[in-house]
Structures are given as structure tokens and as C-alpha cells.
Design a protein around this motif. Structure first.
Motif, PDB file in Angstrom:
ATOM      1  N   VAL A  24       0.841  -1.201   0.000  1.00  9.34           N
ATOM      2  CA  VAL A  24       0.000   0.000   0.000  1.00  9.34           C
ATOM      3  C   VAL A  24       0.876   1.251   0.000  1.00  9.34           C
ATOM      4  O   VAL A  24       0.632   2.204  -0.754  1.00  9.34           O
ATOM      5  CB  VAL A  24      -0.945  -0.001   1.222  1.00  9.34           C
ATOM      6  N   ALA A  25       1.912   1.244   0.824  1.00  8.12           N
ATOM      7  CA  ALA A  25       2.820   2.389   0.881  1.00  8.12           C
ATOM      8  C   ALA A  25       3.541   2.587  -0.450  1.00  8.12           C
ATOM      9  O   ALA A  25       3.752   3.720  -0.900  1.00  8.12           O
ATOM     10  CB  ALA A  25       3.831   2.194   2.007  1.00  8.12           C
ATOM     11  N   SER A  26       3.896   1.487  -1.096  1.00 12.46           N
ATOM     12  CA  SER A  26       4.587   1.579  -2.385  1.00 12.46           C
ATOM     13  C   SER A  26       3.678   2.156  -3.463  1.00 12.46           C
ATOM     14  O   SER A  26       4.099   2.992  -4.271  1.00 12.46           O
ATOM     15  CB  SER A  26       5.089   0.194  -2.804  1.00 12.46           C
ATOM     16  N   LEU A  27       2.429   1.719  -3.483  1.00 11.70           N
ATOM     17  CA  LEU A  27       1.484   2.234  -4.479  1.00 11.70           C
ATOM     18  C   LEU A  27       1.253   3.729  -4.280  1.00 11.70           C
ATOM     19  O   LEU A  27       1.122   4.483  -5.253  1.00 11.70           O
ATOM     20  CB  LEU A  27       0.166   1.466  -4.395  1.00 11.70           C
ATOM     21  N   ARG A  28       1.202   4.153  -3.038  1.00  6.47           N
ATOM     22  CA  ARG A  28       1.025   5.583  -2.774  1.00  6.47           C
ATOM     23  C   ARG A  28       2.247   6.386  -3.215  1.00  6.47           C
ATOM     24  O   ARG A  28       2.125   7.522  -3.674  1.00  6.47           O
ATOM     25  CB  ARG A  28       0.763   5.806  -1.290  1.00  6.47           C
ATOM     26  N   SER A  29       3.422   5.785  -3.077  1.00  4.68           N
ATOM     27  CA  SER A  29       4.660   6.480  -3.441  1.00  4.68           C
ATOM     28  C   SER A  29       4.957   6.396  -4.935  1.00  4.68           C
ATOM     29  O   SER A  29       5.761   7.170  -5.457  1.00  4.68           O
ATOM     30  CB  SER A  29       5.840   5.896  -2.655  1.00  4.68           C
ATOM     31  N   GLY A  30       4.340   5.416  -5.605  1.00  8.85           N
ATOM     32  CA  GLY A  30       4.602   5.238  -7.026  1.00  8.85           C
ATOM     33  C   GLY A  30       5.853   4.440  -7.315  1.00  8.85           C
ATOM     34  O   GLY A  30       6.270   4.319  -8.473  1.00  8.85           O
ATOM     35  N   GLN A  59       0.870  -3.307 -10.109  1.00  3.69           N
ATOM     36  CA  GLN A  59       0.360  -2.108 -10.778  1.00  3.69           C
ATOM     37  C   GLN A  59      -0.457  -2.453 -12.020  1.00  3.69           C
ATOM     38  O   GLN A  59      -1.456  -1.796 -12.315  1.00  3.69           O
ATOM     39  CB  GLN A  59       1.522  -1.188 -11.159  1.00  3.69           C
ATOM     40  N   HIS A  64      -7.106  -3.046  -6.537  1.00  2.00           N
ATOM     41  CA  HIS A  64      -7.024  -2.382  -5.237  1.00  2.00           C
ATOM     42  C   HIS A  64      -6.132  -3.211  -4.320  1.00  2.00           C
ATOM     43  O   HIS A  64      -6.098  -4.444  -4.423  1.00  2.00           O
ATOM     44  CB  HIS A  64      -8.402  -2.250  -4.570  1.00  2.00           C
TER      45      HIS A  64
END
Length: 231
Positions: A24-30, A59, A64
Motif C-alpha cells: 500500500v505504501a509503495s502504491l502511494r509512493s509510485g 500495478q 485495489h
């Protein structure tokens, strides 16, 4: 990836424990990032973050990624044991935990037909016992109740008879007679009880009140004799 290839319209939802939300943190950071290590019931997913390859696949193919609290995982383990007779490790119950906790409904309000993946039974027996006990507590099926009672013969028997009438099962009782917060001649009884849920526990309290118990000073309830003591 196989599901998306066959049915592109299928929505894929990944689930992580909230205490180690590396994806989740990675997806938010891109980009892939690492989170701090933490103890989790879902130890099979206890990784700091995804690799570059895994992150790319997520990705492209996952719609989700959501998180669930540790309490929801414990409840899911208990549910699967009790209802399906399946012993599934914490990481394998994340999908069930997402449904039970409402986390899935938050991102997919009308999911339609939903398939939950259950995988892995690698769970330590000792840990399983603690998890089940925790799950029962969260479900309100194990409760603790303290009662102040006169330290005389028959008082404990009267209380437990009332509990039996209400359908509660006493699985442990602790009897204290020398404590600085209790008057002389008064004992504190700490009961660990099994009940069928919150409504059953309320019925138990009503039954005890019908037998004369009322709110205590240093305990949840007190018998008439204990309540009359000089506090």
C-alpha cells in the motif's frame, strides 16, 4: 495475471495486514518502498515491501490493495475453524478478514460474486491457541466479570448457580480475600466466562441482578452481603 487474462473484467483485490502495509505504501509512493518490521498474525506476508518485479505486476493486474487490522485476522481464523473446519494460517485468511471487517466493501461496494483465496496451514499450535482465545474475546464470547462477595460458605455457589441459569460457562475463577481495596470479610471473585455473545452476557447480568447483585465499588458487581460491608 491468469485471471485477468481469461476474464479482464474481474476485479482483483490484494489484502495486507495494517501493521506492515508495504505494498500500500509503495502504491502511494509510485515506487517500491520498505516499511518497518512488525509482529503480525499474518507472518507469511511479513515483508517490508515488494520487489520491483512484484510491484510492476501489482500495478498492472491488481485493482485495489487494502489493509485489515490484526483483530480481523484473528476473527477470520476462528470463523474458518468453527464454520468450515479449516485451519488456515493468518496470511491465508486475509481475504476473509477483508470481508468480515468491511475493508472490501469500502473499495468494492457491490462486489457481486466474490472468490476468496485460502492458502497455507503453517501455524504454530501454541500461537493458534492464543489467536483463537483472542478471536473469542473479540467476538464477545469470552468475558471477564469481577464480583465482590462475602467470604462465607455458600456465597460462591449461589453466584455460580445464577450464572448456570443464564447459560454461562465458568472456565476459570480467581478468589482473592486479602487485598488493600476490599473490606475485611469480603472476597473478590474474578470469573472468566464463556457465553454465546453480547446478548447472552447482558442476559447474564440481568440474571445476577435478579439474584440481588448490584454494581460494586471495586468490582463489576457485589452481592448484598458484600455491598453492606464497610467500604
Amino acid at each position: 495475471t491468469a485471471i485477468k487474462a481469461v476474464r479482464p473484467g474481474v476485479r482483483v483485490v490484494g489484502v495486507q495486514t495494517a501493521v506492515m502495509p508495504g505494498i500500500v505504501a509503495s502504491l502511494r509512493s509510485g515506487a517500491p518502498v520498505a516499511v518497518e518490521a512488525a509482529r503480525t498474525v499474518a507472518d507469511g506476508t511479513a515483508v517490508a515491501g515488494p520487489s520491483a518485479l512484484t510491484f510492476d505486476l501489482i500495478q498492472r493486474h491488481v485493482d485495489h490493495v487494502i489493509t485489515v487490522p490484526e483483530e480481523a485476522i484473528a476473527r477470520a481464523i476462528v470463523l474458518l475453524i468453527e464454520r468450515s473446519r479449516l485451519v488456515v494460517e493468518g496470511a491465508g485468511t486475509l481475504g476473509v478478514a477483508a470481508v468480515m471487517s468491511g475493508a472490501l466493501a469500502a473499495v468494492v461496494p457491490s462486489p457481486g460474486k466474490t472468490a476468496l483465496v485460502l492458502s497455507g496451514g503453517n501455524i504454530d499450535v501454541t500461537a493458534l491457541g492464543r489467536i483463537v482465545a483472542r478471536g473469542l474475546l473479540l467476538e464477545g464470547r469470552q468475558r471477564t466479570l469481577t464480583v465482590a462477595a462475602a467470604n462465607v460458605p455458600g456465597e460462591l455457589a449461589r453466584i455460580t448457580r445464577a450464572m448456570a441459569e443464564a447459560g454461562a460457562n465458568v472456565i476459570e475463577v480467581r478468589h482473592e480475600i486479602v487485598t488493600p481495596d476490599l473490606p475485611l470479610g469480603v472476597a473478590r471473585l474474578t470469573f472468566r466466562l464463556e457465553v454465546t455473545g453480547a446478548e447472552a452476557f447482558e442476559a447474564l447480568l440481568d440474571m445476577l441482578e435478579a439474584h440481588g447483585l448490584r454494581e460494586g465499588v471495586a468490582t463489576d458487581l457485589a452481592t448484598p452481603a458484600a455491598a453492606a460491608a464497610a467500604w
